[in-house]
Design a protein around this motif. Sequence first.
Motif, PDB file in Angstrom:
ATOM      1  N   VAL A 177      23.990  19.825 156.478  1.00  0.00           N
ATOM      2  CA  VAL A 177      25.151  20.003 155.800  1.00  0.00           C
ATOM      3  C   VAL A 177      26.232  21.029 156.068  1.00  0.00           C
ATOM      4  CG1 VAL A 177      26.082  20.968 153.335  1.00  0.00           C
ATOM      5  CG2 VAL A 177      24.158  19.305 153.586  1.00  0.00           C
ATOM      6  N   VAL A 178      25.810  22.099 156.735  1.00  0.00           N
ATOM      7  CA  VAL A 178      26.811  23.084 157.487  1.00  0.00           C
ATOM      8  C   VAL A 178      27.233  22.493 158.659  1.00  0.00           C
ATOM      9  CG1 VAL A 178      26.824  25.449 158.802  1.00  0.00           C
ATOM     10  CG2 VAL A 178      25.303  25.173 156.671  1.00  0.00           C
ATOM     11  N   ALA A 179      26.374  21.695 159.598  1.00  0.00           N
ATOM     12  CA  ALA A 179      26.942  21.115 160.525  1.00  0.00           C
ATOM     13  C   ALA A 179      27.895  19.782 160.286  1.00  0.00           C
ATOM     14  CB  ALA A 179      25.812  20.269 161.400  1.00  0.00           C
ATOM     15  N   LYS A 180      28.176  19.544 159.090  1.00  0.00           N
ATOM     16  CA  LYS A 180      29.131  18.438 158.942  1.00  0.00           C
ATOM     17  C   LYS A 180      30.555  18.852 158.888  1.00  0.00           C
ATOM     18  CE  LYS A 180      26.856  14.944 158.039  1.00  0.00           C
ATOM     19  NZ  LYS A 180      27.273  13.836 159.162  1.00  0.00           N
ATOM     20  N   PHE A 181      30.821  20.463 159.014  1.00  0.00           N
ATOM     21  CA  PHE A 181      31.836  20.976 159.078  1.00  0.00           C
ATOM     22  C   PHE A 181      32.385  21.025 160.413  1.00  0.00           C
ATOM     23  CE2 PHE A 181      30.688  22.935 154.862  1.00  0.00           C
ATOM     24  CZ  PHE A 181      31.802  22.924 154.258  1.00  0.00           C
ATOM     25  N   ALA A 182      31.450  20.752 161.374  1.00  0.00           N
ATOM     26  CA  ALA A 182      31.776  20.672 162.674  1.00  0.00           C
ATOM     27  C   ALA A 182      31.957  19.202 163.500  1.00  0.00           C
ATOM     28  CB  ALA A 182      30.915  21.313 163.747  1.00  0.00           C
ATOM     29  N   VAL A 183      32.024  18.301 162.531  1.00  0.00           N
ATOM     30  CA  VAL A 183      32.052  16.762 163.118  1.00  0.00           C
ATOM     31  C   VAL A 183      33.499  16.515 163.627  1.00  0.00           C
ATOM     32  CG1 VAL A 183      32.052  14.584 162.179  1.00  0.00           C
ATOM     33  CG2 VAL A 183      30.320  16.071 161.352  1.00  0.00           C
ATOM     34  N   ALA A 184      33.467  15.782 164.852  1.00  0.00           N
ATOM     35  CA  ALA A 184      34.622  15.589 165.518  1.00  0.00           C
ATOM     36  C   ALA A 184      35.023  14.176 165.211  1.00  0.00           C
ATOM     37  CB  ALA A 184      34.092  15.397 167.011  1.00  0.00           C
ATOM     38  N   ALA A 185      36.505  14.280 165.065  1.00  0.00           N
ATOM     39  CA  ALA A 185      37.207  12.863 164.122  1.00  0.00           C
ATOM     40  C   ALA A 185      37.443  12.094 165.560  1.00  0.00           C
ATOM     41  CB  ALA A 185      38.473  13.362 163.651  1.00  0.00           C
ATOM     42  N   VAL A 186      36.357  11.565 165.837  1.00  0.00           N
ATOM     43  CA  VAL A 186      36.073  10.396 167.229  1.00  0.00           C
ATOM     44  C   VAL A 186      34.973   9.648 166.677  1.00  0.00           C
ATOM     45  CG1 VAL A 186      37.300  12.055 168.775  1.00  0.00           C
ATOM     46  CG2 VAL A 186      34.720  11.836 168.492  1.00  0.00           C
ATOM     47  N   PRO A 187      35.151   8.261 167.215  1.00  0.00           N
ATOM     48  CA  PRO A 187      34.180   7.313 166.797  1.00  0.00           C
ATOM     49  C   PRO A 187      32.850   7.810 167.499  1.00  0.00           C
ATOM     50  CG  PRO A 187      35.998   6.133 167.576  1.00  0.00           C
ATOM     51  CD  PRO A 187      36.315   7.711 167.740  1.00  0.00           C
ATOM     52  N   GLY A 188      31.742   7.934 166.622  1.00  0.00           N
ATOM     53  CA  GLY A 188      30.523   8.206 166.857  1.00  0.00           C
ATOM     54  C   GLY A 188      30.238   9.668 166.775  1.00  0.00           C
ATOM     55  N   GLY A 189      31.437  10.494 166.491  1.00  0.00           N
ATOM     56  CA  GLY A 189      31.507  11.806 166.432  1.00  0.00           C
ATOM     57  C   GLY A 189      30.460  12.425 165.480  1.00  0.00           C
ATOM     58  N   GLY A 190      30.249  11.894 164.203  1.00  0.00           N
ATOM     59  CA  GLY A 190      29.235  12.279 163.399  1.00  0.00           C
ATOM     60  C   GLY A 190      27.832  12.339 163.615  1.00  0.00           C
ATOM     61  N   ILE A 191      27.305  11.738 164.840  1.00  0.00           N
ATOM     62  CA  ILE A 191      26.198  11.638 165.289  1.00  0.00           C
ATOM     63  C   ILE A 191      25.920  12.905 166.454  1.00  0.00           C
ATOM     64  CG2 ILE A 191      26.023  10.103 166.975  1.00  0.00           C
ATOM     65  CD1 ILE A 191      23.446  10.854 164.594  1.00  0.00           C
ATOM     66  N   LEU A 192      27.054  13.155 166.978  1.00  0.00           N
ATOM     67  CA  LEU A 192      27.193  13.947 168.309  1.00  0.00           C
ATOM     68  C   LEU A 192      26.635  15.450 167.890  1.00  0.00           C
ATOM     69  CD1 LEU A 192      29.920  12.989 170.292  1.00  0.00           C
ATOM     70  CD2 LEU A 192      27.469  12.475 170.578  1.00  0.00           C
ATOM     71  N   VAL A 193      27.235  16.117 166.766  1.00  0.00           N
ATOM     72  CA  VAL A 193      26.773  17.245 166.542  1.00  0.00           C
ATOM     73  C   VAL A 193      25.474  17.640 165.830  1.00  0.00           C
ATOM     74  CG1 VAL A 193      29.023  18.115 166.315  1.00  0.00           C
ATOM     75  CG2 VAL A 193      28.044  17.399 164.319  1.00  0.00           C
ATOM     76  N   MET A 194      24.838  16.216 165.344  1.00  0.00           N
ATOM     77  CA  MET A 194      23.603  16.141 164.807  1.00  0.00           C
ATOM     78  C   MET A 194      22.473  16.290 165.749  1.00  0.00           C
ATOM     79  SD  MET A 194      24.173  16.804 161.734  1.00  0.00           S
ATOM     80  CE  MET A 194      25.983  16.946 161.059  1.00  0.00           C
ATOM     81  N   LEU A 195      22.792  15.786 166.948  1.00  0.00           N
ATOM     82  CA  LEU A 195      21.565  15.903 168.100  1.00  0.00           C
ATOM     83  C   LEU A 195      20.563  16.958 168.134  1.00  0.00           C
ATOM     84  CD1 LEU A 195      23.296  13.761 170.732  1.00  0.00           C
ATOM     85  CD2 LEU A 195      21.902  12.669 169.009  1.00  0.00           C
ATOM     86  N   PRO A 196      21.252  18.243 168.149  1.00  0.00           N
ATOM     87  CA  PRO A 196      20.438  19.452 168.409  1.00  0.00           C
ATOM     88  C   PRO A 196      19.554  19.534 167.102  1.00  0.00           C
ATOM     89  CG  PRO A 196      22.564  20.018 168.280  1.00  0.00           C
ATOM     90  CD  PRO A 196      22.823  18.351 168.637  1.00  0.00           C
ATOM     91  N   ILE A 197      20.166  19.325 165.817  1.00  0.00           N
ATOM     92  CA  ILE A 197      19.697  19.405 164.662  1.00  0.00           C
ATOM     93  C   ILE A 197      18.368  18.537 164.439  1.00  0.00           C
ATOM     94  CG2 ILE A 197      19.742  19.514 162.110  1.00  0.00           C
ATOM     95  CD1 ILE A 197      22.631  20.424 162.713  1.00  0.00           C
ATOM     96  N   LEU A 198      18.497  17.207 164.720  1.00  0.00           N
ATOM     97  CA  LEU A 198      17.485  16.330 164.811  1.00  0.00           C
ATOM     98  C   LEU A 198      16.403  16.844 165.839  1.00  0.00           C
ATOM     99  CD1 LEU A 198      19.760  12.956 164.794  1.00  0.00           C
ATOM    100  CD2 LEU A 198      18.213  13.837 162.944  1.00  0.00           C
ATOM    101  N   GLY A 199      16.649  17.372 166.900  1.00  0.00           N
ATOM    102  CA  GLY A 199      15.659  17.778 167.766  1.00  0.00           C
ATOM    103  C   GLY A 199      15.105  18.922 167.556  1.00  0.00           C
ATOM    104  N   GLU A 200      15.683  19.983 166.684  1.00  0.00           N
ATOM    105  CA  GLU A 200      15.146  21.234 166.416  1.00  0.00           C
ATOM    106  C   GLU A 200      14.239  21.079 165.189  1.00  0.00           C
ATOM    107  OE1 GLU A 200      14.371  25.335 166.736  1.00  0.00           O
ATOM    108  OE2 GLU A 200      15.633  24.074 168.215  1.00  0.00           O
TER     109      GLU A 200
END
Length: 338
Positions: free
Chosen positions: A287-310
């Motif tokens: 939820v916190v990382a949602k504030f860092a989502v980039a407004a580009v196609p696919g941007g919603g998943i990019l900032v989530m990758l480290p969270i999914l990994g961690e």
Amino acid sequence: LPTKQLWYAVSLTIKEALLFVLPLIIFSLLFNSMMQMSHKAFKLVLMLIPAVCLSNFITTWVAYFSGHFFVKEMTLVALESQDALTPLWQFALPKWIANEKAMFSGILLGVFFGKYQVSRGEKIAKTLYGVSMGLLNKIFIPIMPVFIFGFLLKLKHEDILSSIIQTYAYVFLIIGFTQFCYICLLYGVGTQFKPKAWIAALQNIMASVVTGFSTMSSAAALPFTLEGARKNTKKPEVANFVVPTTVNIHLIGDCIAIPILAIAILHSFGFGDISLLQFMVFAVHFVVAKFAVAAVPGGGILVMLPILGEYLHFDAGMLSLITTLYILFDCIITSMNV
């Protein structure tokens, strides 16, 4: 075989580079978001941010229970291979700062500069935002097909690609069904379940939904979203404040799609269920990382990758898979966000 190993190594190298710069991107986008909000009424922002977090958090749990139920019902087979592909080389970069520290630093410093050092904060935010968007738009977004290609070769080499295509068609149906039902329910609550008002409210936003679907950009659909919100709320001053402020942070489509995809992938790779405690920790950071989502196609998943990994222990192949699936479904996810 050496060609496959080469492309797989290139994909792993891109992944390392992306994860290395992600703390900077996350910090920059969060800091810039907080600075932009400082121009608006501070008290309203303080009310709005917790409301958005609560909505995203609740939606994430809706996705958990929906995915948990349907994925269990589907009893996905484990995607395993005896012929694992090894990369031609190994490349690793140090982890210079934790992503969660970058997230919270961006929020706290954004609030501080927005309150006490507005002009200086705007200059810093503009510079960092320019650097981050440059990295995304000029480097990582253009080479994303290469990133995905290497992992697709790995999946094909290990003979599990056909299983993925067959399996995740059903997962997409689950995601779309959950998104549609949940959002219709929200519109029903907003119209007190009066049939005519309910249908009219959905019709008022349909132009924005179509724009979001065709452009995969919530920002591009913003004018239509504003118009629909004004009609539905009959309070243009509220719509004018809330819609532009939340267009890139209140992402119901993402909050349903990503957890369900994550649950399905974990089941497919034989990891079983996510515990409630494990998902709680993931959901807070998500939820916190949602504030860092980039407004580009696919941007919603990019900032989530480290969270999914961690927090869900995704490995490189699983991260590539969820990125691929997200991009394939991004038009639907964006229209649901809208």
